[in-house]
Design a protein around this motif. Structure first.
Motif, PDB file in Angstrom:
ATOM      1  N   SER A 190     -15.020   2.525  32.715  1.00 30.44           N
ATOM      2  CA  SER A 190     -15.800   1.289  32.751  1.00 30.44           C
ATOM      3  C   SER A 190     -15.879   0.638  31.373  1.00 30.44           C
ATOM      4  N   ARG A 191     -16.130   1.458  30.347  1.00 28.36           N
ATOM      5  CA  ARG A 191     -16.246   0.914  29.000  1.00 28.36           C
ATOM      6  C   ARG A 191     -14.904   0.425  28.465  1.00 28.36           C
ATOM      7  N   LEU A 192     -13.839   1.142  28.807  1.00 25.95           N
ATOM      8  CA  LEU A 192     -12.524   0.660  28.404  1.00 25.95           C
ATOM      9  C   LEU A 192     -12.240  -0.702  29.029  1.00 25.95           C
ATOM     10  N   ALA A 193     -12.602  -0.838  30.307  1.00 26.69           N
ATOM     11  CA  ALA A 193     -12.449  -2.146  30.952  1.00 26.69           C
ATOM     12  C   ALA A 193     -13.313  -3.190  30.251  1.00 26.69           C
ATOM     13  N   GLY A 194     -14.519  -2.782  29.830  1.00 22.33           N
ATOM     14  CA  GLY A 194     -15.380  -3.706  29.102  1.00 22.33           C
ATOM     15  C   GLY A 194     -14.809  -4.103  27.757  1.00 22.33           C
ATOM     16  N   LEU A 195     -14.205  -3.146  27.055  1.00 22.72           N
ATOM     17  CA  LEU A 195     -13.583  -3.465  25.777  1.00 22.72           C
ATOM     18  C   LEU A 195     -12.414  -4.428  25.957  1.00 22.72           C
ATOM     19  N   ILE A 196     -11.621  -4.192  27.007  1.00 21.69           N
ATOM     20  CA  ILE A 196     -10.510  -5.112  27.290  1.00 21.69           C
ATOM     21  C   ILE A 196     -11.059  -6.504  27.603  1.00 21.69           C
ATOM     22  N   ALA A 255     -12.070  -8.078  24.422  1.00 24.64           N
ATOM     23  CA  ALA A 255     -10.907  -8.464  23.621  1.00 24.64           C
ATOM     24  C   ALA A 255     -10.291  -9.757  24.152  1.00 24.64           C
ATOM     25  N   VAL A 256     -10.170  -9.855  25.474  1.00 21.46           N
ATOM     26  CA  VAL A 256      -9.628 -11.082  26.068  1.00 21.46           C
ATOM     27  C   VAL A 256     -10.579 -12.248  25.824  1.00 21.46           C
ATOM     28  N   PHE A 257     -11.888 -11.973  25.957  1.00 21.52           N
ATOM     29  CA  PHE A 257     -12.901 -12.994  25.695  1.00 21.52           C
ATOM     30  C   PHE A 257     -12.792 -13.491  24.254  1.00 21.52           C
ATOM     31  N   ALA A 258     -12.660 -12.551  23.298  1.00 21.80           N
ATOM     32  CA  ALA A 258     -12.532 -12.932  21.887  1.00 21.80           C
ATOM     33  C   ALA A 258     -11.253 -13.723  21.643  1.00 21.80           C
ATOM     34  N   ARG A 259     -10.211 -13.381  22.366  1.00 14.77           N
ATOM     35  CA  ARG A 259      -8.920 -14.079  22.198  1.00 14.77           C
ATOM     36  C   ARG A 259      -9.052 -15.555  22.520  1.00 14.77           C
ATOM     37  N   PHE A 260      -9.827 -15.875  23.554  1.00 11.96           N
ATOM     38  CA  PHE A 260      -9.936 -17.268  23.979  1.00 11.96           C
ATOM     39  C   PHE A 260     -11.134 -17.998  23.376  1.00 11.96           C
ATOM     40  N   GLY A 314     -22.186 -18.824  15.913  1.00 12.58           N
ATOM     41  CA  GLY A 314     -21.556 -17.627  16.446  1.00 12.58           C
ATOM     42  C   GLY A 314     -22.361 -16.356  16.277  1.00 12.58           C
ATOM     43  N   ALA A 315     -23.595 -16.432  15.783  1.00 15.99           N
ATOM     44  CA  ALA A 315     -24.374 -15.223  15.497  1.00 15.99           C
ATOM     45  C   ALA A 315     -24.655 -14.424  16.762  1.00 15.99           C
ATOM     46  N   LEU A 316     -25.012 -15.112  17.846  1.00 17.30           N
ATOM     47  CA  LEU A 316     -25.324 -14.409  19.090  1.00 17.30           C
ATOM     48  C   LEU A 316     -24.089 -13.711  19.638  1.00 17.30           C
ATOM     49  N   ALA A 317     -22.938 -14.360  19.542  1.00 16.23           N
ATOM     50  CA  ALA A 317     -21.700 -13.717  19.979  1.00 16.23           C
ATOM     51  C   ALA A 317     -21.386 -12.508  19.109  1.00 16.23           C
ATOM     52  N   ALA A 318     -21.628 -12.589  17.806  1.00 17.15           N
ATOM     53  CA  ALA A 318     -21.380 -11.453  16.914  1.00 17.15           C
ATOM     54  C   ALA A 318     -22.232 -10.258  17.299  1.00 17.15           C
ATOM     55  N   LEU A 319     -23.491 -10.497  17.638  1.00 16.00           N
ATOM     56  CA  LEU A 319     -24.350  -9.414  18.112  1.00 16.00           C
ATOM     57  C   LEU A 319     -23.771  -8.776  19.373  1.00 16.00           C
ATOM     58  N   GLY A 320     -23.271  -9.609  20.281  1.00 14.04           N
ATOM     59  CA  GLY A 320     -22.698  -9.086  21.523  1.00 14.04           C
ATOM     60  C   GLY A 320     -21.452  -8.254  21.288  1.00 14.04           C
ATOM     61  N   TYR A 321     -20.576  -8.710  20.386  1.00 12.87           N
ATOM     62  CA  TYR A 321     -19.369  -7.951  20.086  1.00 12.87           C
ATOM     63  C   TYR A 321     -19.731  -6.580  19.501  1.00 12.87           C
ATOM     64  N   ALA A 322     -20.687  -6.551  18.583  1.00 14.64           N
ATOM     65  CA  ALA A 322     -21.077  -5.281  17.958  1.00 14.64           C
ATOM     66  C   ALA A 322     -21.738  -4.353  18.972  1.00 14.64           C
ATOM     67  N   GLN A 323     -22.537  -4.911  19.862  1.00 14.33           N
ATOM     68  CA  GLN A 323     -23.219  -4.074  20.854  1.00 14.33           C
ATOM     69  C   GLN A 323     -22.233  -3.402  21.801  1.00 14.33           C
ATOM     70  N   THR A 324     -21.084  -4.036  22.042  1.00 19.67           N
ATOM     71  CA  THR A 324     -20.072  -3.407  22.890  1.00 19.67           C
ATOM     72  C   THR A 324     -19.641  -2.066  22.315  1.00 19.67           C
ATOM     73  N   PHE A 325     -19.392  -2.023  21.017  1.00 23.62           N
ATOM     74  CA  PHE A 325     -19.025  -0.760  20.368  1.00 23.62           C
ATOM     75  C   PHE A 325     -20.220   0.189  20.292  1.00 23.62           C
ATOM     76  N   TYR A 340     -10.509  -6.836  18.335  1.00 21.30           N
ATOM     77  CA  TYR A 340     -10.887  -8.248  18.415  1.00 21.30           C
ATOM     78  C   TYR A 340     -10.046  -9.195  17.551  1.00 21.30           C
ATOM     79  N   GLN A 341      -9.526  -8.730  16.432  1.00 20.97           N
ATOM     80  CA  GLN A 341      -8.945  -9.667  15.457  1.00 20.97           C
ATOM     81  C   GLN A 341      -7.631 -10.238  15.976  1.00 20.97           C
ATOM     82  N   ASN A 342      -7.736 -11.380  16.619  1.00 24.43           N
ATOM     83  CA  ASN A 342      -6.576 -12.037  17.226  1.00 24.43           C
ATOM     84  C   ASN A 342      -6.998 -13.436  17.647  1.00 24.43           C
ATOM     85  N   GLY A 343      -6.092 -14.380  17.623  1.00 25.99           N
ATOM     86  CA  GLY A 343      -6.387 -15.727  18.100  1.00 25.99           C
ATOM     87  C   GLY A 343      -7.540 -16.350  17.337  1.00 25.99           C
ATOM     88  N   ALA A 344      -8.587 -16.748  18.087  1.00 28.88           N
ATOM     89  CA  ALA A 344      -9.732 -17.432  17.479  1.00 28.88           C
ATOM     90  C   ALA A 344     -10.632 -16.499  16.687  1.00 28.88           C
TER      91      ALA A 344
END
Length: 542
Positions: A19-25, A28-33, A262-273, A338-342
């Motif tokens: 489940s978490r691997l799917a969440g990380l993917i 990652a796709v979300f961060a890409r776009f 982008g602060a709220l999104a940054a919190l969300g990305y960190a919380q995933t890990f 995450y480091q890709n695209g946008a």
């Protein structure tokens, strides 16, 4: 007992891992776009709002209130009463979630205006639209948590923790199909519909197995049933505890809405890990132990203590390297995914610093999950609620103070720079206010740990693993981190993903090797068990 408990925890961990691997993917796709754009924060905010319903009534509350009572009925052989209880709780949850979802849909504009007041008019309108779509999803996910409670009580662990893979898969598919066809605004609307579809799939895949394991299930409105009253009585303090935690999350979101876009999104990305090791190592063990503790609590508190001590030791083996790895290799880990695209290098640095703020509380957070499960098994939901309230109060105070201080400081990449935040919007700088919020959360977790540790020791005795054992784990993790960091420094230029894989493989192998040399045999036990199973079964084994 220990072998069965480890097997159950392994099944939970396997489901959570997928489940978490799917969440990380998905992330990652979300961060890409969407990166850390305005609309990335819009969707993060929209998920936070209705998730209060899921967090108040979902897995945490049901684990505290429903599972101990339901598992106890099963242990005593009262199958018909267990079926009536499960059906009555389902009916109660269905009525409550339907009513609250309707209220959320109607009041979406007002809720967004209050809780994300820092958003501009366009972002508030987009967030409200997403909230209206997502609110029914959270009602379905609460029913999915009910399914998890039934299945766990029947010792069926893998499916309910695997089911969120379908939720993530629906959103991944939505992003891949529409990511290049729609603008950011329309993409987040499509993603909200994908999340709703995924929630329905997550519940639907569990329902057939629930019906097979609980043939006595009778969905009926029965609030006066004695077992239902016990569940409701236990749920009150649990909901209060979850409520104050949600208040903390809401406050973080409210404050982050006044920071850079982008602060709220940054919190969300960190919380995933941050949530990954909590889910894999703490929740898997706590979820597997809770039904067993509930079965044994009324007769043998020493059995609860033994399970608690064993669980804490197993958690420490994997949480110590997770903590050291996030602190020493956080930028490598974030960049790999995450480091890709946008999502630029400066975003990687910001998210890695936010992750470090959360990580200082990781050992405490994981241990308190098992402390809380032990108290839930004893049908004590009030003590965890009080501890959560204290933690939230400290988190808010420390987080707000540090946010105001660190928002004046910013980080930039190429070359790395940390200094006073520049005036106005500067593309290659990121203010660090979100790091302050994370530090508040991380530091406050230790207050909750102290409170719950004292409470559980007063009830059943026991305590955390011995200091020498923890020191050997820490020494192995620090040595492994040094080796991994050295390897990363000498790697030739390459994409962050393969560089991250090589670095983390070095860290993992070095940790297991060093701790084994230092005399901690437990770390290699899971790997040796797998090798023995393969050798015994052979290539044709099952």
């Amino acid at each position: 007992m220990a072998r069965a408990s480890s097997r159950s925890a392994g099944l939970v961990a396997a489901g959570i891992l997928l489940s978490r691997l799917a969440g990380l993917i998905r992330q990652a796709v979300f961060a890409r776009f969407l990166g850390t754009s305005d609309y990335a924060s819009v969707f993060s905010a929209a998920l936070r709002m209705p998730n209060v319903l899921q967090n108040l009534l979902g897995e945490g509350t049901l684990s505290a209130s429903f599972i101990p009572v339901y598992a106890g009925l099963l242990e005593r052989g009262e199958r018909e009463a267990a079926g009536r209880l499960a059906g009555a709780v389902f009916a109660l949850l269905l009525a409550i979630t339907a009513a609250l979802a309707m209220v959320g849909i109607v009041l979406a504009d007002a809720l967004v205006s209050v809780f994300f007041a820092g958003f501009g008019p366009e972002m508030r309108a987009a967030t409200a639209t997403c909230v209206r779509i997502i609110f029914p999803m959270t009602g379905v996910l609460v029913l999915s948590a009910w399914s998890l409670g039934v299945l766990n009580s029947h010792r069926s662990f893998f499916l309910p923790y695997f089911a969120p893979v379908l939720w993530n898969a629906a959103m991944i598919a939505t992003l891949l199909v529409f990511g290049t066809r729609l603008g950011d605004r329309d993409l987040v609307f499509a993603l909200a519909w994908g999340a709703l579809a995924g929630g329905i799939l997550q519940f639907g895949v569990q329902l057939p197995r629930v019906l097979r394991l609980e043939p006595q299930l009778r969905v009926a409105w029965a609030p006066k049933l004695a077992a239902v009253r016990r569940v409701v009585d236990n749920a009150g303090p649990a909901i209060l505890g979850r409520g104050v935690v949600q208040l903390s999350a809401w406050l973080d979101g409210f404050l982050a809405s006044f920071l850079f876009a982008g602060a709220l999104a940054a919190l969300g990305y960190a919380q995933t890990f941050y949530l990954l090791p909590i889910s894999l190592f703490a929740m898997s063990i706590a979820a597997a132990e809770l039904p067993e503790m509930a079965r044994e609590a009324s007769a043998r508190t020493d059995a609860v203590r033994q399970r608690l001590d064993s669980g804490l030791r197993r958690i420490a083996i994997l949480i110590v390297p997770s903590t050291v790895g996030y602190l020493a290799l956080g930028d490598v880990i974030v960049a790999a995914l995450y480091q890709n695209g946008a999502f630029a290098r400066v975003d990687t640095l910001l998210v890695a610093l936010v992750l470090a703020g959360y990580t200082i509380g990781l050992p405490a957070t994981t241990a308190t999950r098992l402390f809380a499960s032990s108290l839930y098994a004893l049908e004590d939901t009030r003590t965890p609620a009080r501890a959560a309230a204290l933690r939230v109060a400290l988190s808010a105070t420390v987080g707000l103070t540090l946010m105001l201080l660190l928002e004046r400081v910013a980080v930039a990449a190429g070359p790395l720079r940390v200094g006073p935040a520049p005036l106005g919007a500067v593309q290659d700088w990121r203010p660090l206010g979100a790091v302050g919020l994370a530090l508040g959360t991380g530091s406050a977790a230790w207050l909750e740990w102290v409170w719950l540790r004292r409470a559980i020791r007063a009830r059943v005795g026991g305590g955390p693993p011995q200091a020498g054992f923890l020191l050997r784990l820490a020494a192995g993790a620090l040595g492994a981190a040094a080796l991994a960091r050295a390897l990363f420094a000498i790697l030739p230029p390459m994409h962050p993903a393969p560089a991250g894989v090589l670095t983390l493989l070095t860290f993992g192998v070095s940790y297991f090797g060093l701790t084994h040399v230092l005399g901690v045999r437990d770390t290699l036990a899971p790997l040796l068990a797998i090798l023995r199973r393969v050798r015994r079964d052979g290539p044709g084994g099952t």
